[in-house]
Write a protein that holds these residues in place. Structure first.
Motif, PDB file in Angstrom:
ATOM      1  N   GLN A   1       8.215   1.995   2.163  1.00  0.00           N
ATOM      2  CA  GLN A   1       7.577   0.687   2.101  1.00  0.00           C
ATOM      3  C   GLN A   1       7.348   0.218   0.673  1.00  0.00           C
ATOM      4  O   GLN A   1       7.361  -0.981   0.396  1.00  0.00           O
ATOM      5  N   VAL A   2       7.131   1.161  -0.251  1.00  0.00           N
ATOM      6  CA  VAL A   2       6.775   0.772  -1.607  1.00  0.00           C
ATOM      7  C   VAL A   2       7.208   1.850  -2.601  1.00  0.00           C
ATOM      8  O   VAL A   2       7.165   3.044  -2.290  1.00  0.00           O
ATOM      9  N   LEU A   3       7.651   1.412  -3.763  1.00  0.00           N
ATOM     10  CA  LEU A   3       7.934   2.328  -4.866  1.00  0.00           C
ATOM     11  C   LEU A   3       6.782   2.226  -5.857  1.00  0.00           C
ATOM     12  O   LEU A   3       6.404   1.133  -6.271  1.00  0.00           O
ATOM     13  N   VAL A   4       6.222   3.358  -6.241  1.00  0.00           N
ATOM     14  CA  VAL A   4       5.168   3.379  -7.248  1.00  0.00           C
ATOM     15  C   VAL A   4       5.836   3.462  -8.614  1.00  0.00           C
ATOM     16  O   VAL A   4       6.534   4.433  -8.922  1.00  0.00           O
ATOM     17  N   ALA A   5       5.650   2.426  -9.425  1.00  0.00           N
ATOM     18  CA  ALA A   5       6.345   2.320 -10.706  1.00  0.00           C
ATOM     19  C   ALA A   5       5.343   2.149 -11.846  1.00  0.00           C
ATOM     20  O   ALA A   5       4.157   1.873 -11.630  1.00  0.00           O
TER      21      ALA A   5
ATOM     22  N   LYS B   1      -1.218  10.060  -9.043  1.00  0.00           N
ATOM     23  CA  LYS B   1      -2.502   9.861  -8.354  1.00  0.00           C
ATOM     24  C   LYS B   1      -2.392   8.730  -7.328  1.00  0.00           C
ATOM     25  O   LYS B   1      -2.882   8.847  -6.203  1.00  0.00           O
ATOM     26  N   LEU B   2      -1.730   7.637  -7.723  1.00  0.00           N
ATOM     27  CA  LEU B   2      -1.629   6.492  -6.817  1.00  0.00           C
ATOM     28  C   LEU B   2      -0.752   6.813  -5.601  1.00  0.00           C
ATOM     29  O   LEU B   2      -1.108   6.492  -4.464  1.00  0.00           O
ATOM     30  N   ILE B   3       0.379   7.502  -5.844  1.00  0.00           N
ATOM     31  CA  ILE B   3       1.259   7.791  -4.703  1.00  0.00           C
ATOM     32  C   ILE B   3       0.596   8.761  -3.735  1.00  0.00           C
ATOM     33  O   ILE B   3       0.788   8.674  -2.518  1.00  0.00           O
ATOM     34  N   ALA B   4      -0.232   9.663  -4.246  1.00  0.00           N
ATOM     35  CA  ALA B   4      -0.973  10.571  -3.361  1.00  0.00           C
ATOM     36  C   ALA B   4      -1.945   9.788  -2.488  1.00  0.00           C
ATOM     37  O   ALA B   4      -2.101  10.066  -1.293  1.00  0.00           O
ATOM     38  N   GLU B   5      -2.602   8.783  -3.078  1.00  0.00           N
ATOM     39  CA  GLU B   5      -3.511   7.937  -2.294  1.00  0.00           C
ATOM     40  C   GLU B   5      -2.752   7.221  -1.173  1.00  0.00           C
ATOM     41  O   GLU B   5      -3.237   7.126  -0.037  1.00  0.00           O
ATOM     42  N   LEU B   6      -1.570   6.716  -1.519  1.00  0.00           N
ATOM     43  CA  LEU B   6      -0.781   5.980  -0.528  1.00  0.00           C
ATOM     44  C   LEU B   6      -0.296   6.909   0.585  1.00  0.00           C
ATOM     45  O   LEU B   6      -0.341   6.570   1.767  1.00  0.00           O
ATOM     46  N   TRP B   7       0.201   8.085   0.210  1.00  0.00           N
ATOM     47  CA  TRP B   7       0.655   9.043   1.227  1.00  0.00           C
ATOM     48  C   TRP B   7      -0.486   9.427   2.164  1.00  0.00           C
ATOM     49  O   TRP B   7      -0.304   9.472   3.384  1.00  0.00           O
ATOM     50  N   ASP B   8      -1.650   9.691   1.588  1.00  0.00           N
ATOM     51  CA  ASP B   8      -2.798  10.091   2.401  1.00  0.00           C
ATOM     52  C   ASP B   8      -3.233   8.980   3.348  1.00  0.00           C
ATOM     53  O   ASP B   8      -3.829   9.245   4.397  1.00  0.00           O
ATOM     54  N   ALA B   9      -2.928   7.729   2.990  1.00  0.00           N
ATOM     55  CA  ALA B   9      -3.277   6.584   3.837  1.00  0.00           C
ATOM     56  C   ALA B   9      -2.172   6.243   4.829  1.00  0.00           C
ATOM     57  O   ALA B   9      -2.267   5.261   5.560  1.00  0.00           O
ATOM     58  N   GLY B  10      -1.109   7.057   4.855  1.00  0.00           N
ATOM     59  CA  GLY B  10      -0.027   6.834   5.814  1.00  0.00           C
ATOM     60  C   GLY B  10       1.041   5.867   5.347  1.00  0.00           C
ATOM     61  O   GLY B  10       1.889   5.440   6.133  1.00  0.00           O
ATOM     62  N   ILE B  11       1.034   5.511   4.058  1.00  0.00           N
ATOM     63  CA  ILE B  11       2.047   4.614   3.510  1.00  0.00           C
ATOM     64  C   ILE B  11       3.293   5.419   3.127  1.00  0.00           C
ATOM     65  O   ILE B  11       3.181   6.492   2.522  1.00  0.00           O
ATOM     66  N   LYS B  12       4.463   4.893   3.467  1.00  0.00           N
ATOM     67  CA  LYS B  12       5.718   5.545   3.093  1.00  0.00           C
ATOM     68  C   LYS B  12       6.074   5.091   1.681  1.00  0.00           C
ATOM     69  O   LYS B  12       6.437   3.930   1.468  1.00  0.00           O
TER      70      LYS B  12
END
Length: 434
Positions: free
Chosen positions: A336-340, A352-363
């Motif tokens: 759904q999103v690339l962390v750049a 840190k941000l991608i871990a937050e997104l993964w933990d929230a169920g974001i792909k």
């Protein structure tokens, strides 16, 4: 040891390359050239007597699928499974080689489950958007009754049935010739059959045949026509009667069908005005088989059943061809999103941000580099079909926001970090594959 391991890896990669060329049906010269390279690499390995070798082969009747092909397969399966579940289906595990099995078993009032099976076929083919289609319907009791009143000997019912079933592919003249010349049917009997099996239509044809002086002599045929009349009532209520054709040439060859039979075919649009719409292939089929389950019951109990099967491999092929013709890009991931990052030395913040997104169920994904260039990150999104980029910058960190960029429109907005998950979900709630 290290040199041998490297050589073994080269052999493996070259072997995969050769298999890929074969799968893509490359020219014989190209395949032969790459095979020769493979053999040279193997020769460098030399004999390895002490090592037991295992050869892994793709099972016959199966093939490997590329990420693009798998994306198409998953889309098709999602549509099929969602439709089945919408109609109350329970999932059972079936062999990998099976078509996608929907069956209704049990004692029910006539034609209600049969109508639902036809509704499911129409829902599936409409959802898959693979072109216009028609569902042909007939009844084995009508066929058997028709053969009887036309004068077909009992011993020839099944073989004549298989000839009639070819009418969607060859002309009546060819079918008649097969019946008479190859199967020994009297020409006048074949002509009587021809008067019936060349007819197709809707409920009006059912009503017409209910009044037919010959066919009405058969109790079997009358039962079948009566059920079809009721079936069309339910199909009208379901809003799909215009997609159904009562076709007397439909004579599916499987002996276990006992009542209604049906087959869905894709239609080829006429090239010239006035030309007849042609069927270009079966993509689903089924019918009623009330006697089959009892054959496997030690007590011989009769379990009425009606079901349908979807020709998934044919549908996969059609969807792939359609996407290629339209030059549509197929997403091979559901990211759904690339962390750049916009500047250097922001790897920790990205992690840190991608871990937050993964933990929230974001792909979510990120490039595996400490300091990737922003342009490279944006290009990766375009190539992979990732719809959004969450960009971290020094100023954004100070302000407590994330810059969210739409890859398609290139529009950027600042989103508070605590609102980022909901905003991504809102923007990516639509299907990821068109």
């Amino acid at each position: 040891m290290a040199e041998r391991a490297a050589l073994e890896e080269l052999v493996r990669l070259q072997g995969e390359h050769v298999r890929g060329l074969k799968q893509q049906k490359a020219s014989a010269e190209q395949i032969e050239e790459e095979v020769a390279k493979l053999l040279k690499l193997k020769a460098q390995l030399g004999p390895d007597e002490g090592k037991q070798k295992f050869v892994l082969k793709t099972p016959k009747g199966t093939r490997d699928y590329s990420p693009r092909q798998m994306a198409v397969r998953e889309k098709v399966f999602d549509v099929i499974i969602s439709c089945f579940k919408r109609h109350g289906a329970e999932v059972i595990d079936t062999p990998v080689f099976e078509l996608k099995d929907f069956d209704i078993a049990g004692q029910f009032d006539p034609m209600i489950p049969d109508a639902e099976c036809l509704k499911i076929i129409c829902e599936l083919l409409s959802s898959l958007q693979i072109g216009d289609f028609l569902v042909k319907v007939n009844d084995r009791r009508i066929l058997d009754g028709m053969f009887a009143v036309c004068g077909v000997p009992d011993s020839k019912f099944r073989t004549i049935c298989s000839s009639v079933d070819k009418l969607d592919k060859v002309s009546w003249e060819e079918v008649k010739n097969e019946m008479v010349e190859e199967k020994g049917l009297a020409p006048e009997v074949a002509d009587r059959i021809g008067d019936y099996v060349q007819q197709h239509g809707g409920v009006s044809l059912v009503e017409q045949l209910l009044q037919d002086p010959k066919l009405s002599q058969s109790k079997q045929a009358l039962e079948g026509l009566g059920d079809l009349n009721l079936l069309f009532e339910y199909l009208t209520l379901f809003g799909i009667a215009d997609k159904i054709s009562f076709d007397l040439s439909l004579a599916r060859g499987l002996d276990y069908y006992t009542g209604v039979i049906y087959e869905a075919v894709l239609l080829q649009t006429p090239v010239q005005p006035g030309e007849e719409t042609l069927g270009v292939g079966s993509v689903a089929a089924g019918g009623r088989y009330d006697g089959l389950v009892g054959m496997f019951d030690p007590k011989g109990r009769k379990v009425p059943c009606v079901g349908l099967s979807i020709g998934v491999e044919r549908i996969f092929s059609i969807v792939e061809q359609r996407l290629e013709a339209l030059e549509e890009k197929v997403r091979t991931t559901e990211t759904q999103v690339l962390v750049a990052s916009a500047q250097k030395k922001l790897l920790e913040e990205r992690l840190k941000l991608i871990a937050e997104l993964w933990d929230a169920g974001i792909k979510a994904e990120l490039l595996y580099k400490k300091n990737p260039k922003l342009l490279n990150q944006l290009q990766y999104c375009e190539e992979a079909g990732i719809p959004l980029v969450a960009i971290i910058g020094e100023q954004e960190l100070k302000d407590g926001v994330i810059k969210l960029r739409s890859v398609a429109s290139r529009e950027e907005v600042d989103v508070r970090r605590e609102d980022l998950v909901e905003e991504i979900k809102r923007r990516t709630s639509q299907p990821l594959l068109n």
